[in-house]
Design an enzyme around this catalytic site. Structure first.
Site, mmCIF file in Angstrom:
data_model
loop_
_atom_site.group_PDB
_atom_site.id
_atom_site.type_symbol
_atom_site.label_atom_id
_atom_site.label_comp_id
_atom_site.label_asym_id
_atom_site.label_seq_id
_atom_site.Cartn_x
_atom_site.Cartn_y
_atom_site.Cartn_z
ATOM 1 N N ASP A 158 0.763 -1.333 -0.023
ATOM 2 C CA ASP A 158 -0.089 -0.069 -0.122
ATOM 3 C C ASP A 158 0.821 1.234 0.014
ATOM 4 O OD1 ASP A 158 -2.289 1.760 0.818
ATOM 5 O OD2 ASP A 158 -3.079 -0.262 0.447
ATOM 6 N N HIS B 176 -4.053 5.194 4.026
ATOM 7 C CA HIS B 176 -4.751 3.867 3.323
ATOM 8 C C HIS B 176 -4.207 2.724 3.641
ATOM 9 C CE1 HIS B 176 -6.145 1.679 -0.059
ATOM 10 N NE2 HIS B 176 -6.679 2.731 -0.226
ATOM 11 N N SER C 251 -11.179 -0.890 -1.497
ATOM 12 C CA SER C 251 -10.020 -0.951 -0.579
ATOM 13 C C SER C 251 -10.315 -1.710 0.904
ATOM 14 C CB SER C 251 -9.517 0.571 -0.396
ATOM 15 O OG SER C 251 -8.938 0.942 -1.571
#
Length: 912
Positions: free
Chosen positions: A250, A275, A445
């Site tokens: 990521d 994230h 995600s």
């Protein structure tokens, strides 16, 4: 992995099966040898009777052999494939229509080729080495490098990479990036050299570089049935993913966060991004800070690296090749509906070469984008070539109630295959963030790490039954798809894939050994007999195989094509689900029908209310150009029409809190009546009634403290209730540190009505652990280093009534003394230290007034408990103060701890 043979499985030839296979094969056979590759239509001449190697173009010759396309009259049998291997005749990739990309030595006997069924041979046209996008400018800005184009070149594997680089350099073509142990190169090339480049003999394929990487931004645990696998009770399942390595690919470092205590390895220096933190928390957070925010695989060993679109970065390759990581998660997009690219080939190859490796991806959040499939903006918008892989998982995004999020990308894949593969809750998840905080996280995600985490739980379940061995990812993927809860249209569809993940049923399939493996070659047929017991409401059979990687831009991408037919005890034949991939919005939204599948490496047959008896699962090798092909059969025998899955016993809820009730329903038609009991089922109170199409409900927990609580669900003649009781109780919500001294801390909390005792937790090596039990609202916690952060939490209990609350949210003390009654020597140190200037901006001076100290150990800790500075100083006095640089510190409150001869004091420091 060893093959598994069961007493009720047998391998035999079936006359009926051969007859049916012949009919289906004739119905679906293509009658032409014409090849459609990208936008090219190529007819290979039937030239084997007159062919000579001197007829091959110079661009096909390299060293002592030739590259080209060879077409057979029929797909060669396994014996012929083996004979080619024994003569070093390399069949590199399969092209549709019985055609291969090959490399043959120039001494290869043409008569041997003719005897082996070869129809014709040609050199590879240069145009088919260039991707469609590359042949159709203008190009997107990301692929432009000044006046050059950025491309990925794939050379043949038996050609030395340095030789290729030298040859390219001689033509003024520069290599931007070279990947270790890979035949892919990233190049910057002049716009006018594409034709020359494609005709170089070592060039296998050229495409535009991958599009830029874009992030695909506890109700999920219960929806996924992950909580049933990780009950945190002595009687239930405790699959936490322990012993399984999971990889977050990521945006940088994960944490710091105590939810990964002792289980996290950051292999990236990038900070300040959140994230990857959100992805990691859903996949493997332990809920140490807040137990409500526990992830799927709370015991998995977690690694974090930066997302690199090629999947050839050294960190990823090192972790998967060394066996540290079994499951990867990448929640990133690269383009849209990109087809079968070199990256797709890479991830399929990695899975094929390392059978225990599972790649999990987000499907993307691009629904509404027209990505060229031909059916408008609601279809064919899976983002990124890697997600188009045959041997990987692409995950759709649903809300906690199982409804599809509008933005979730939809299939089909570029060639009509079923994508996404499966669905999970990603929207509005609460997950970890940096510095021991949480964030609201969403998108596919968040859905993908849900699947990755449940997969880690299943890996552990398999390992515990198989001596610690890892399963093949093909088995896990098949198990996940075949046990998923139906969603959307009946059968698979292009929105939900095979449905919403059901970790409990998946684990039960593995625990019960309802799977087998075998292999098959071209033209062969195997039969496996599986007994279905009386009282079965639904049986599901699925065949899945990890397919040979296709050539870049292949359409269809399927290489080895197996067929499944299920024959019931009355000799009725059942064909698998198929979808119509015609690029039409109405057609793509139609429910699955049954027929012969020529696109997918997975086939499923579902039979409702099956008759008891022996079912033959017939597998045929319709087209196996690279054999033998191993496959798995998994079968799901569902005997209950209605199953309450959450809460199922042992949980602890809070009065007035919101909890999602979940159940599985098979072949029910009537509405669902929900009830709860506080006396272990003696009496029941109504919760609500919901429609027969609903399988969950957001319940406001009643204000009734007790330990004998159950939930019951009824639909017509079908009924189920929690397997065991759960608790409703309040938990201490107000925690504080009263005093922190060098060796112990005194903590306290608010009283809970009717609590007889309290368990006090502190952070251990990996998890929050009970450190002491007390009957009062106060406890003393031993500590080893007063300067280190301390975490504690509390559970309220009543042994007489049998209830226990959930654990409170953990409380942090960042480190340093607090309200500690110092002795005389400590007072001398505390009163003798002066910090100036305070507030400070550039540096702070530490003076000891009139005292002198031989050594002083100085450390600075921020308000989050992170140690920013530590050093030892000698011969410190009022005339020889210490200068500490704080110019790089952010504005805020810090704590400076000064220690000498085992005595310490902590001072507040303000940086402005």
């Amino acid at each position: 992995m060893k093959k598994t043979t069961f007493y009720n499985s047998m391998k035999r030839k079936s006359v009926l099966f051969f007859a049916m296979t012949f009919i289906f094969s004739m119905s679906f056979a293509q009658n032409s040898y014409t090849i459609k590759f990208q936008d090219e239509t190529i007819d290979i001449p039937e030239n084997i009777s007159t062919f000579q190697w001197s007829q091959m173009p110079e661009s096909s010759k390299l060293e002592e052999g030739y590259y080209g396309w060879v077409q057979f009259y029929e797909t060669p049998t396994q014996d012929i494939q083996n004979a080619f291997k024994s003569r070093n005749l390399e069949l590199i990739n399969y092209i549709p229509q019985k055609t291969y990309l090959f490399y043959f030595p120039e001494t290869t006997s043409v008569s041997f080729l003719a005897q082996s069924g070869v129809r014709g041979i040609i050199g590879v046209p240069g145009t088919v080495k260039l991707s469609t996008a590359l042949q159709n400018p203008p190009y997107e800005d990301y692929a432009i490098d000044g006046s050059n184009i950025l491309v990925t070149l794939q050379h043949y594997k038996n050609v030395n990479t340095q030789y290729v680089i030298n040859e390219l350099a001689a033509k003024q073509i520069s290599v931007v990036e070279q990947y270790d142990n890979s035949n892919n190169l990233l190049l910057s090339i002049p716009n006018n050299c594409l034709t020359d480049l494609s005709n170089l003999p070592f060039v296998k394929w050229v495409e535009l570089i991958t599009a830029p990487s874009i992030k695909d931004d506890t109700r999920g645990r219960s929806l996924h049935r992950s909580s049933n696998l990780d009950t945190q009770t002595t009687a239930g399942r405790n699959y936490t993913g322990e012993g399984i390595g999971v990889l977050v690919r990521d945006d940088g470092r994960v944490g710091p966060h105590i939810d990964f205590e002792g289980r996290l390895t950051n292999l990236t220096g990038v900070t300040g991004q959140s994230h990857g933190d959100g992805v990691a928390g859903i996949m493997s957070g332990a809920g140490n800070l807040n137990p409500d925010n526990r992830g799927m695989a709370a015991g998995a060993t977690t690694y974090a690296v930066n997302y690199i679109a090629s999947f050839l970065d050294s960190l990823t390759l090192g972790l998967i090749n060394d066996g540290d990581v079994q499951i990867t998660n990448s929640s990133y997009s690269n383009g849209c509906n990109d087809g079968y690219t070199t990256v797709t080939q890479t991830v399929d190859t990695q899975t094929k070469d390392i059978p225990t490796l599972l790649h999990v991806f987000s499907a993307g959040n691009s629904n509404g984008s027209n990505c060229g499939y031909g059916a408008g903006s609601q279809w064919g918008n899976i983002t990124g070539g890697h997600k188009q892989g045959k041997n990987v998982i692409a995950t759709a995004n649903v809300f906690f109630d199982g409804s599809l999020v509008t933005s979730s990308s939809r299939g089909p894949a570029h060639d009509g295959r079923i994508k996404p593969d499966i669905s999970a809750n990603g929207q509005n998840q609460i997950s970890t963030n940096e510095n021991n905080t949480y964030q609201t996280f969403g998108g596919t995600s968040g859905a993908a790490p849900g699947i990755a985490g449940v997969s880690a739980q299943l890996y552990q379940a398999y390992g515990e039954l198989n001596g610690g061995d890892f399963p093949q990812s093909a088995l896990i993927k098949a198990t996940l798809m075949n046990t998923a809860n139906e969603a959307g249209n009946i059968g698979p569809d292009y929105k939900f894939g095979y449905g919403i993940v059901n970790g409990l049923r998946a684990a039960q399939l593995i625990e019960d050994g309802r799977y087998l493996s075998d292999d098959i070659s071209q033209g062969e047929a195997n039969t496996h007999t599986i007994n279905v017991p009386a009282g079965t409401t639904q049986v599901r059979f699925m065949t899945y195989w990890s397919d040979t990687p296709a050539a870049p831009s292949a359409n269809p991408a399927l290489v080895n094509d197996l067929d499944m037919v299920v024959t019931d005890p009355a000799s009725g034949a059942h064909l698998p689900y198929i979808l119509d991939p015609t690029p039409n919005a109405t057609t793509l939204d139609l429910p699955a029908t049954n027929g012969v599948d020529r696109l997918n490496n997975v086939e499923q047959v579902v039979i409702n209310n099956p008759a008891a008896g022996a079912y033959d699962v017939d597998i045929s090798g319709f087209n196996v150009p690279f054999g033998p092909q191993e496959y798995f059969i998994v079968y799901e025998i569902i005997t209950e029409n209605l199953t309450l899955t959450y809460p199922n016993g042992g949980e602890s809820f809070t009065p007035f809190g919101a909890q999602s009730l979940h159940w599985d329903a098979i072949n029910t038609t009537e509405d669902f009546d929900l009830e709860y009991s506080t006396d272990n089922g003696t009496t029941w109170s109504a919760i609500t009634t919901v429609a027969g199409t609903v399988t969950n409900y957001a319940w406001s927990v009643p204000n009734e403290v007790g330990s004998q609580v159950k939930v019951r669900i009824t639909s017509g003649a079908f009924q189920d209730e929690s397997d065991d009781v759960f608790h409703i109780a309040r938990y201490p919500a107000v925690l504080q540190y009263d005093m922190v001294c060098p060796t112990e801390a005194t903590v306290s909390w608010n009283a809970i009505d009717d609590a007889e005792s309290y368990d006090v937790y502190t952070l251990g090596e990996k998890y929050m652990e009970v450190i002491t039990t007390t009957t009062t609202e106060e406890a003393i916690i031993p500590i080893t280093d007063v300067n280190e952060p301390i975490w504690f939490a509390v559970v309220a209990k009543n042994a007489t009534e049998g209830w226990a609350s959930r654990r409170s949210i953990a409380k942090l003390h960042a480190g340093g003394l607090l309200n500690c009654n110092l002795g005389l020597e400590e007072s001398v140190l505390s009163e003798g230290i002066v910090l100036y200037p305070n507030p400070a901006s550039d540096q702070v001076m530490v003076s000891t007034k009139n005292n002198a100290f031989e050594t002083l150990n100085v450390s600075i800790i921020n308000s989050l408990g992170q140690k920013l500075f530590t050093n030892t100083f000698t011969n410190v006095s009022g005339t020889n103060p210490i200068a500490v640089d704080v110019s790089s510190y952010a504005t805020g409150m810090y704590f400076m701890t000064i220690e000498s001869d085992g005595v310490a004091t902590t001072k507040k420091l303000v940086v402005q």
